[in-house]
Design a protein around this motif. Structure first.
Motif, PDB file in Angstrom:
ATOM      1  N   ARG A   1      19.795   0.782   7.956  1.00  0.00           N
ATOM      2  CA  ARG A   1      20.740   1.850   8.253  1.00  0.00           C
ATOM      3  C   ARG A   1      21.770   1.966   7.133  1.00  0.00           C
TER       4      ARG A   1
ATOM      5  N   TRP B   1      19.311   6.063   8.872  1.00  0.00           N
ATOM      6  CA  TRP B   1      20.225   5.910   9.987  1.00  0.00           C
ATOM      7  C   TRP B   1      19.779   6.593  11.261  1.00  0.00           C
ATOM      8  N   VAL B   2      18.645   7.227  11.245  1.00  0.00           N
ATOM      9  CA  VAL B   2      18.157   7.788  12.496  1.00  0.00           C
ATOM     10  C   VAL B   2      16.950   6.980  12.956  1.00  0.00           C
ATOM     11  N   CYS B   3      17.055   6.430  14.139  1.00  0.00           N
ATOM     12  CA  CYS B   3      15.911   5.736  14.712  1.00  0.00           C
ATOM     13  C   CYS B   3      15.169   6.767  15.550  1.00  0.00           C
ATOM     14  N   VAL B   4      14.092   7.271  14.995  1.00  0.00           N
ATOM     15  CA  VAL B   4      13.434   8.414  15.596  1.00  0.00           C
ATOM     16  C   VAL B   4      12.623   7.999  16.810  1.00  0.00           C
ATOM     17  N   ASP B   5      11.949   6.883  16.690  1.00  0.00           N
ATOM     18  CA  ASP B   5      10.962   6.571  17.710  1.00  0.00           C
ATOM     19  C   ASP B   5      10.734   5.064  17.763  1.00  0.00           C
TER      20      ASP B   5
ATOM     21  N   LEU C   1      14.260   7.185   9.965  1.00  0.00           N
ATOM     22  CA  LEU C   1      14.274   8.394   9.145  1.00  0.00           C
ATOM     23  C   LEU C   1      15.503   8.378   8.255  1.00  0.00           C
ATOM     24  N   ASN C   2      15.283   8.684   7.003  1.00  0.00           N
ATOM     25  CA  ASN C   2      16.368   8.784   6.039  1.00  0.00           C
ATOM     26  C   ASN C   2      16.667  10.257   5.813  1.00  0.00           C
ATOM     27  N   HIS C   3      17.868  10.668   6.123  1.00  0.00           N
ATOM     28  CA  HIS C   3      18.213  12.079   5.936  1.00  0.00           C
ATOM     29  C   HIS C   3      18.670  12.383   4.519  1.00  0.00           C
ATOM     30  N   ARG C   4      19.289  11.401   3.887  1.00  0.00           N
ATOM     31  CA  ARG C   4      19.854  11.673   2.554  1.00  0.00           C
ATOM     32  C   ARG C   4      18.761  11.968   1.550  1.00  0.00           C
TER      33      ARG C   4
ATOM     34  N   GLY D   1      12.864  10.860   3.928  1.00  0.00           N
ATOM     35  CA  GLY D   1      11.751   9.930   3.878  1.00  0.00           C
ATOM     36  C   GLY D   1      11.749   9.093   5.129  1.00  0.00           C
ATOM     37  N   ARG D   2      10.591   8.546   5.418  1.00  0.00           N
ATOM     38  CA  ARG D   2      10.469   7.737   6.629  1.00  0.00           C
ATOM     39  C   ARG D   2      10.069   6.330   6.265  1.00  0.00           C
TER      40      ARG D   2
ATOM     41  N   VAL E   1      22.455  -1.182  17.858  1.00  0.00           N
ATOM     42  CA  VAL E   1      22.468  -0.492  16.568  1.00  0.00           C
ATOM     43  C   VAL E   1      22.221   1.004  16.758  1.00  0.00           C
TER      44      VAL E   1
ATOM     45  N   PRO F   1      21.982   3.471  19.807  1.00  0.00           N
ATOM     46  CA  PRO F   1      22.060   3.672  21.264  1.00  0.00           C
ATOM     47  C   PRO F   1      21.011   4.644  21.798  1.00  0.00           C
ATOM     48  N   GLY F   2      20.523   5.527  20.926  1.00  0.00           N
ATOM     49  CA  GLY F   2      19.563   6.518  21.384  1.00  0.00           C
ATOM     50  C   GLY F   2      18.204   5.949  21.715  1.00  0.00           C
TER      51      GLY F   2
ATOM     52  N   ALA G   1      23.398   9.172  16.208  1.00  0.00           N
ATOM     53  CA  ALA G   1      23.294   7.847  16.814  1.00  0.00           C
ATOM     54  C   ALA G   1      22.397   7.878  18.044  1.00  0.00           C
ATOM     55  N   LEU G   2      22.383   9.015  18.727  1.00  0.00           N
ATOM     56  CA  LEU G   2      21.570   9.121  19.932  1.00  0.00           C
ATOM     57  C   LEU G   2      20.151   9.596  19.623  1.00  0.00           C
TER      58      LEU G   2
ATOM     59  N   TRP H   1      19.802  20.055   9.595  1.00  0.00           N
ATOM     60  CA  TRP H   1      18.594  19.233   9.436  1.00  0.00           C
ATOM     61  C   TRP H   1      17.458  19.917  10.158  1.00  0.00           C
TER      62      TRP H   1
ATOM     63  N   HIS I   1      18.503  11.770  26.453  1.00  0.00           N
ATOM     64  CA  HIS I   1      19.453  10.664  26.448  1.00  0.00           C
ATOM     65  C   HIS I   1      20.854  11.133  26.075  1.00  0.00           C
TER      66      HIS I   1
END
Lengths: 176, 450
Positions: free
Chosen positions: A50, A55-59, A90-93, A96-97, A117, A119-120, B272-273, B287, B420
């Protein structure tokens, strides 16, 4: 797929001595970057990633490899186990994954929860518990999510057979 | 509720746009801490909720009386079978918990029993308002595993059909969102437009929904004769209809009062979610996978990623309305730029031979038979492929062991992840606003429960 890492990726099998990225063995599956942390290192690695922009935990999902005799594409030094927890970041900047495959043994199906880390990811972890019986240590609500609370078994396990409701052929009540 | 600038706008203000570069890591970490501290999620088991239902006296910590109330699963505004357990302080929602699973049919397990060719018939039933996206992501994942590239025309047809599907899905949102908020006339208008779009889809695929049209290797059939004319006729009427939507809703003071400042979320919280799609974009965070990680031919078409600025229900509504306009632009460009050629891969190991070949060639007949009985084998490996569905990132994770059935077929449903955000959106809102908030998240329960 136009993954950012496709260029430097020799698609297909990994090289013999495991190549490292973020300190863990890395392979490439069809050009997609896959990290293979062990269970202890995994939440720390997610934090580290992260900080590096993922910083996005997609799945998050589970996989049951029971009866899978095929080559699973694991690097040298990573012991195959029955279960895997697969996390997609997932990297937004720099779009890329990166994918994490954590080996989880059958006799101790526990990994640390990612909820502190990300919450989603809470519901995904509940689903993985529900479907595979993999427990997430530190999860705030380790309950079933899709199935009823009193359900027996974890249906996406390979030894949990696909259910069929037996059709009972009874004689139709006669009109006579 | 905060009242914002009452001047009617058709598209949300596009500034200030928060791009990925504008979000700092510490802001994100603060958001994670805040979300944990807020404790918006009610974590109660069935028995406990039952026990504590009804009035609760004030506790020693000094918090006021609480009431646990059940909403759904057959409440008309819960979009199918979503159930919510709400903890209320008078009229205010303090904590809430979405309870799901009422539509769970084990489709991921079913997916393991089906061949890759049968897969689209299964996944198309997940997000039933946007079935073509499910088929697309499954087919793209299979093709990535196979290492094949579909012909260019097939890619353009896929894009065209998906954008039409996005239109019909957003029209469904317009209808249900209006209905949920009491603009009952809107329900009929939204459904009317959607029906016209579904007729177009039916003309191409033969079915209104659950098309099984996009398959590994391409699409099931080429665009029929006369499609362009019918499409043009529909596309020509849509802008006027959208103007009517604006009159009926966008500029209407009651509508704005009902939505503005309701269900607010910030970009960091949405990230974050794991929220994607219109929820993330409503916060002003630009995005969109179509633009940022392009697939198909989205590189070659011109469209705008619409973002909001306040992250409230109104922005989520306005974004979808604006996305309808963008999709119309994409559809028109698809029709203009679509090349001629094959609509599916001519690879006898992946796609069935053309019908005419079967009459004259024994070999073609055998291939046809084998593909439909055994399916085709997919080399071992695992991939994750994602597309931008009307609700956000729709992903497909496939694991193959080299046989004709996947070892694991997992769909990352955008509705499941977006759901969520509900407790966080509803925290401290009025109970009457929960309906507006559920509606603005636009969950499709087939996609949530799978």
């Amino acid at each position: 797929m136009s993954e950012a890492t496709a260029a430097d990726a020799p698609a297909g099998e990994p090289a013999a001595p495991a190549e490292l990225m973020f300190g863990v063995p890395v392979t490439r599956s069809r050009g997609q970057v896959v990290l293979h942390p062990d269970r202890a290192a995994y939440p720390g690695l997610v934090r580290e990633l992260r900080a590096a922009g993922y910083w996005v935990c997609v799945d998050l999902c589970g996989v049951d490899h029971l009866g899978n005799a095929a080559d699973r594409g694991l690097p040298a030094g990573v012991d195959p186990q029955r279960f895997e927890v697969v996390v997609n970041l997932l990297n937004h900047r720099e779009p890329g994954r990166i994918r994490l495959r954590v080996q989880v043994p059958e006799d101790d199906p526990v990994v640390e929860s990612l909820v502190p880390v990300h919450p989603g990811i809470e519901n995904h972890e509940r689903e993985t518990w529900d479907m595979f019986g993999i427990r997430f240590d530190g999860h705030p609500d380790p309950t079933r999510i899709l199935l009823p609370e009193d359900w027996d078994g974890h249906p996406l396990r390979k030894d949990d057979p696909a259910g069929r409701i037996p059709v009972q052929f009874k004689a139709a009540p006669s009109a006579r | 509720m905060t009242t914002l600038d009452p001047a009617p706008t058709t598209t949300p203000a596009a500034s200030p746009v928060v791009g990925p570069s504008a979000v700092e890591l510490h802001v994100l970490e603060d958001a994670v801490t805040r979300l944990h501290d807020d404790g918006a999620v009610l974590r109660l088991g069935e028995a406990e909720a039952e026990e504590r239902s009804g009035y609760q006296p004030p506790t020693e910590e000094g918090v006021g009386e609480r009431m646990i109330m059940n909403m759904g699963p057959q409440h008309p505004s819960t979009h199918g079978v979503l159930r919510l357990v709400l903890e209320l302080d008078g009229e205010q929602v303090t904590r809430s918990k979405p309870v799901i699973g009422y539509l769970h049919t084990g489709m991921e397990k079913t997916g393991e029993q089906l061949t890759y060719l049968q897969g689209p018939t299964n996944v198309t039933r997940m997000d039933y308002a946007a079935p073509l996206f499910n088929e697309l992501v499954f087919s793209m994942a299979t093709e990535t595993l196979l290492g094949v590239e579909v012909p260019e025309r097939a890619q353009w047809i896929r894009m065209l059909m998906c954008e039409l599907n996005r239109l019909s899905s957003h029209m469904l949102f317009m209808a249900t969102n209006g209905m949920d908020l009491g603009a009952v006339g809107m329900m009929i208008y939204g459904w009317r437009e959607r029906e016209e779009l579904l007729r177009l889809l039916e003309m191409v695929t033969g079915l209104r929904m659950n098309h099984n049209y996009i398959r590994p290797g391409g699409v099931a059939a080429d665009l029929p004769d006369g499609f362009a004319e019918r499409l043009d006729a529909v596309l020509d009427t849509l802008p006027d209809r959208l103007e009517e939507f604006d009159t009926l809703m966008t500029g209407q003071p009651i509508w704005r009062d009902r939505l503005q400042g309701v269900g607010v979320i910030t970009a960091e919280e949405a990230l974050a979610l794991g929220a994607t799609g219109p929820i993330l974009r409503s916060t002003g965070y630009a995005w969109d996978l179509r633009r940022d990680m392009p697939y198909l031919r989205y590189d070659d078409v011109d469209f705008d990623v619409v973002v909001g600025s306040y992250g409230d229900c109104f922005d989520r509504y306005a974004i979808r309305l604006a996305e309808i306009r963008e999709s119309i632009r994409i559809v028109r460009q698809c029709m203009d730029k679509m090349p001629s050629g094959d609509y599916r891969l001519q690879d006898k190991k992946v796609t069935p031979p053309p019908r005419a070949r079967i009459d004259e060639s024994m070999e073609a007949l055998i291939h046809h038979f084998k593909i439909f009985t055994e399916g085709f084998k997919v080399p071992e490996g695992e991939v994750y492929v994602a597309v931008e569905s009307p609700r956000g990132e729709l992903g497909c994770y496939l694991v193959s062991d080299g046989s004709s059935h996947p070892v694991r077929m997992h769909i990352r449903g955008p509705s499941f992840a977006n759901l969520h955000t509900l407790p966080h959106l509803m925290k401290d809102s009025l109970i009457a606003d929960t309906v507006a908030i559920i509606s603005s998240v636009d969950p499709i329960m087939g996609d949530v429960d799978r």
